[in-house]
Design a protein around this motif. Structure first.
Motif, PDB file in Angstrom:
ATOM      1  N   ALA A  48     -11.206 -18.093  34.137  1.00 46.18           N
ATOM      2  CA  ALA A  48     -10.940 -16.667  33.940  1.00 46.18           C
ATOM      3  C   ALA A  48      -9.452 -16.362  33.879  1.00 46.18           C
ATOM      4  CB  ALA A  48     -11.583 -15.861  35.070  1.00 46.18           C
ATOM      5  N   THR A  49      -8.629 -17.280  34.408  1.00 42.17           N
ATOM      6  CA  THR A  49      -7.175 -17.101  34.383  1.00 42.17           C
ATOM      7  C   THR A  49      -6.516 -18.444  34.085  1.00 42.17           C
ATOM      8  OG1 THR A  49      -6.840 -17.614  36.731  1.00 42.17           O
ATOM      9  CG2 THR A  49      -7.336 -15.308  36.161  1.00 42.17           C
ATOM     10  N   VAL A  50      -5.271 -18.378  33.663  1.00 44.36           N
ATOM     11  CA  VAL A  50      -4.522 -19.615  33.430  1.00 44.36           C
ATOM     12  C   VAL A  50      -4.287 -20.344  34.746  1.00 44.36           C
ATOM     13  CG1 VAL A  50      -2.275 -20.516  32.722  1.00 44.36           C
ATOM     14  CG2 VAL A  50      -3.480 -18.897  31.250  1.00 44.36           C
ATOM     15  N   LEU A  62      -6.554 -28.930  23.602  1.00 46.29           N
ATOM     16  CA  LEU A  62      -6.426 -27.588  23.042  1.00 46.29           C
ATOM     17  C   LEU A  62      -6.893 -26.557  24.062  1.00 46.29           C
ATOM     18  CD1 LEU A  62      -8.231 -28.356  19.656  1.00 46.29           C
ATOM     19  CD2 LEU A  62      -5.770 -28.037  19.892  1.00 46.29           C
ATOM     20  N   VAL A  63      -6.304 -25.370  23.998  1.00 46.58           N
ATOM     21  CA  VAL A  63      -6.757 -24.255  24.834  1.00 46.58           C
ATOM     22  C   VAL A  63      -6.890 -23.006  23.970  1.00 46.58           C
ATOM     23  CG1 VAL A  63      -6.150 -22.668  26.705  1.00 46.58           C
ATOM     24  CG2 VAL A  63      -5.787 -25.119  27.004  1.00 46.58           C
ATOM     25  N   LEU A  64      -8.039 -22.350  24.082  1.00 43.25           N
ATOM     26  CA  LEU A  64      -8.235 -21.022  23.507  1.00 43.25           C
ATOM     27  C   LEU A  64      -7.861 -20.010  24.574  1.00 43.25           C
ATOM     28  CD1 LEU A  64     -11.675 -21.485  21.716  1.00 43.25           C
ATOM     29  CD2 LEU A  64      -9.522 -20.909  20.584  1.00 43.25           C
ATOM     30  N   LEU A  65      -6.923 -19.123  24.270  1.00 46.10           N
ATOM     31  CA  LEU A  65      -6.391 -18.202  25.265  1.00 46.10           C
ATOM     32  C   LEU A  65      -6.627 -16.751  24.855  1.00 46.10           C
ATOM     33  CD1 LEU A  65      -4.599 -17.587  27.791  1.00 46.10           C
ATOM     34  CD2 LEU A  65      -2.622 -17.676  26.239  1.00 46.10           C
ATOM     35  N   ASP A  66      -7.392 -16.037  25.680  1.00 44.30           N
ATOM     36  CA  ASP A  66      -7.502 -14.597  25.488  1.00 44.30           C
ATOM     37  C   ASP A  66      -6.167 -13.980  25.908  1.00 44.30           C
ATOM     38  OD1 ASP A  66      -8.324 -12.013  25.153  1.00 44.30           O
ATOM     39  OD2 ASP A  66      -9.811 -12.019  26.752  1.00 44.30           O
ATOM     40  N   ASN A  78       1.626 -16.843  30.439  1.00 46.19           N
ATOM     41  CA  ASN A  78       0.560 -17.838  30.331  1.00 46.19           C
ATOM     42  C   ASN A  78       0.944 -18.992  29.417  1.00 46.19           C
ATOM     43  OD1 ASN A  78      -1.209 -16.605  32.116  1.00 46.19           O
ATOM     44  ND2 ASN A  78      -2.014 -15.235  30.546  1.00 46.19           N
ATOM     45  N   LEU A  79       1.650 -18.688  28.325  1.00 48.65           N
ATOM     46  CA  LEU A  79       2.090 -19.771  27.439  1.00 48.65           C
ATOM     47  C   LEU A  79       3.057 -20.707  28.138  1.00 48.65           C
ATOM     48  CD1 LEU A  79       1.406 -20.396  24.417  1.00 48.65           C
ATOM     49  CD2 LEU A  79       0.637 -18.176  25.210  1.00 48.65           C
ATOM     50  N   GLU A  80       3.920 -20.143  28.984  1.00 48.75           N
ATOM     51  CA  GLU A  80       4.873 -20.978  29.718  1.00 48.75           C
ATOM     52  C   GLU A  80       4.139 -21.940  30.649  1.00 48.75           C
ATOM     53  OE1 GLU A  80       8.159 -22.791  31.197  1.00 48.75           O
ATOM     54  OE2 GLU A  80       8.028 -21.459  29.457  1.00 48.75           O
ATOM     55  N   ARG A  81       3.111 -21.472  31.332  1.00 46.43           N
ATOM     56  CA  ARG A  81       2.357 -22.337  32.246  1.00 46.43           C
ATOM     57  C   ARG A  81       1.563 -23.390  31.477  1.00 46.43           C
ATOM     58  NH1 ARG A  81      -0.461 -20.182  37.421  1.00 46.43           N
ATOM     59  NH2 ARG A  81       0.038 -22.367  37.883  1.00 46.43           N
ATOM     60  N   LEU A  82       0.955 -22.988  30.375  1.00 49.42           N
ATOM     61  CA  LEU A  82       0.149 -23.944  29.605  1.00 49.42           C
ATOM     62  C   LEU A  82       1.016 -24.988  28.908  1.00 49.42           C
ATOM     63  CD1 LEU A  82      -2.470 -21.471  28.125  1.00 49.42           C
ATOM     64  CD2 LEU A  82      -2.899 -23.260  29.812  1.00 49.42           C
ATOM     65  N   ARG A  83       2.237 -24.606  28.580  1.00 48.42           N
ATOM     66  CA  ARG A  83       3.142 -25.550  27.929  1.00 48.42           C
ATOM     67  C   ARG A  83       3.380 -26.763  28.823  1.00 48.42           C
ATOM     68  NH1 ARG A  83       7.011 -22.142  27.030  1.00 48.42           N
ATOM     69  NH2 ARG A  83       6.083 -21.411  25.093  1.00 48.42           N
ATOM     70  N   ARG A  84       3.370 -26.543  30.132  1.00 52.77           N
ATOM     71  CA  ARG A  84       3.598 -27.657  31.067  1.00 52.77           C
ATOM     72  C   ARG A  84       2.452 -28.652  31.059  1.00 52.77           C
ATOM     73  NH1 ARG A  84       4.953 -23.527  35.931  1.00 52.77           N
ATOM     74  NH2 ARG A  84       6.619 -22.386  34.869  1.00 52.77           N
ATOM     75  N   LEU A  85       1.278 -28.227  30.588  1.00 52.68           N
ATOM     76  CA  LEU A  85       0.146 -29.154  30.468  1.00 52.68           C
ATOM     77  C   LEU A  85       0.233 -30.000  29.199  1.00 52.68           C
ATOM     78  CD1 LEU A  85      -2.914 -26.912  31.502  1.00 52.68           C
ATOM     79  CD2 LEU A  85      -1.592 -28.485  32.936  1.00 52.68           C
ATOM     80  N   GLY A  86       1.139 -29.639  28.306  1.00 48.84           N
ATOM     81  CA  GLY A  86       1.276 -30.391  27.057  1.00 48.84           C
ATOM     82  C   GLY A  86       0.142 -30.156  26.086  1.00 48.84           C
ATOM     83  N   VAL A  87      -0.468 -28.959  26.138  1.00 50.09           N
ATOM     84  CA  VAL A  87      -1.605 -28.668  25.263  1.00 50.09           C
ATOM     85  C   VAL A  87      -1.187 -27.731  24.137  1.00 50.09           C
ATOM     86  CG1 VAL A  87      -3.284 -28.987  27.110  1.00 50.09           C
ATOM     87  CG2 VAL A  87      -2.366 -26.699  26.669  1.00 50.09           C
ATOM     88  N   THR A  88      -1.960 -27.748  23.061  1.00 54.60           N
ATOM     89  CA  THR A  88      -1.789 -26.793  21.970  1.00 54.60           C
ATOM     90  C   THR A  88      -2.635 -25.562  22.281  1.00 54.60           C
ATOM     91  OG1 THR A  88      -1.409 -28.552  20.357  1.00 54.60           O
ATOM     92  CG2 THR A  88      -2.131 -26.411  19.502  1.00 54.60           C
ATOM     93  N   VAL A  89      -2.040 -24.386  22.135  1.00 55.09           N
ATOM     94  CA  VAL A  89      -2.719 -23.145  22.504  1.00 55.09           C
ATOM     95  C   VAL A  89      -2.960 -22.287  21.269  1.00 55.09           C
ATOM     96  CG1 VAL A  89      -2.656 -21.071  23.940  1.00 55.09           C
ATOM     97  CG2 VAL A  89      -1.610 -23.203  24.767  1.00 55.09           C
ATOM     98  N   VAL A  90      -4.195 -21.809  21.133  1.00 55.91           N
ATOM     99  CA  VAL A  90      -4.563 -20.888  20.060  1.00 55.91           C
ATOM    100  C   VAL A  90      -5.005 -19.582  20.694  1.00 55.91           C
ATOM    101  CG1 VAL A  90      -6.133 -20.453  18.125  1.00 55.91           C
ATOM    102  CG2 VAL A  90      -5.274 -22.774  18.534  1.00 55.91           C
TER     103      VAL A  90
END
Length: 224
Positions: A48-50, A62-66, A78-90
């Motif tokens: 439900a949250t990043v 990959l991550v789908l992000l609302d 949220n993009l800053e936190r997900l960037r640390r996982l090394g994933v592509t975000v859509v």
């Protein structure tokens, strides 16, 4: 009679592990049902949250992000936190808030897909993102064009911190305590912030104006 043997089906390649961040559980369940029909994609994490997704520490591609979440985090955060996982975000969104889409574009998301799109379009978008391509759409192009038309006020990191707190409703005294500076310094920053916005024709005379500029520039989430 000789028969030509059937060619084997093409190798779909590695299975991409997908996560979704959306605070409506039905959305994640729907995406899971769609991806279950394809050998090259699998939904392996729903949150439900990043913060919840990051804490689970799944191995994802990959991550789908609302873009609009109940915890009121911004796409930039949220993009800053997900960037640390090394994933592509859509971005996976209703698309009804161009400011959020612009902020996501500015923060490095790989593209956008509307939740109203067909399952086939969703699958194609994820495959394109997995190949390192931009997931383009009319909404995405419009958001980027609009963002280019909004001139950067050139705030410093400290000015951005002050604006985020002050425009969110905090008084100058409390902003000063939170940042470890004096009230006079906070007010000096606010005056410079107003001047910088005025210089690029983005007026910020009132606190409401400052709030609007902070939302436009991704420092605050828009009201729900």
């Amino acid at each position: 009679m000789n028969r030509t043997p059937h060619a084997p089906p093409p190798d779909p390649g590695p299975r991409r592990r997908v996560g979704i961040v959306d605070d409506h559980a039905a959305v994640g369940l729907g995406v899971e049902a769609i991806l279950d029909q394809h050998d090259d994609l699998a939904l392996v994490a729903r949150a439900a949250t990043v913060s919840e997704l990051v804490d689970a520490a799944p191995d994802l591609d990959l991550v789908l992000l609302d873009l609009r979440l109940a915890d009121r985090t911004t796409p930039a955060q949220n993009l800053e936190r997900l960037r640390r996982l090394g994933v592509t975000v859509v971005a996976y969104t209703s698309g009804d808030d161009p400011a959020l889409v612009r902020q996501a574009a500015r923060s490095g998301v790989a593209g956008m897909i509307r939740k109203s799109e067909s399952p086939a379009t969703l699958v194609d978008a994820l495959r394109a993102a997995a190949r390192g391509e931009i997931v383009a759409s009319v909404d995405w192009a419009a958001a980027i064009d609009a963002d280019a038309a909004v001139q950067d006020a050139g705030l410093t990191a400290r000015e951005s911190q002050v604006l985020e707190l002050y425009a969110s409703g905090e008084k100058a005294d409390r902003v000063a305590r939170m940042l470890g500076i004096t009230r006079e310094t906070v007010l000096d920053h606010v005056r410079r912030i107003r001047t910088k916005y005025a210089a690029v024709d983005r007026q910020a005379h009132t606190k409401v104006d400052l709030y609007r500029r902070a939302v436009e520039d991704g420092m605050l989430a828009p009201p729900r």
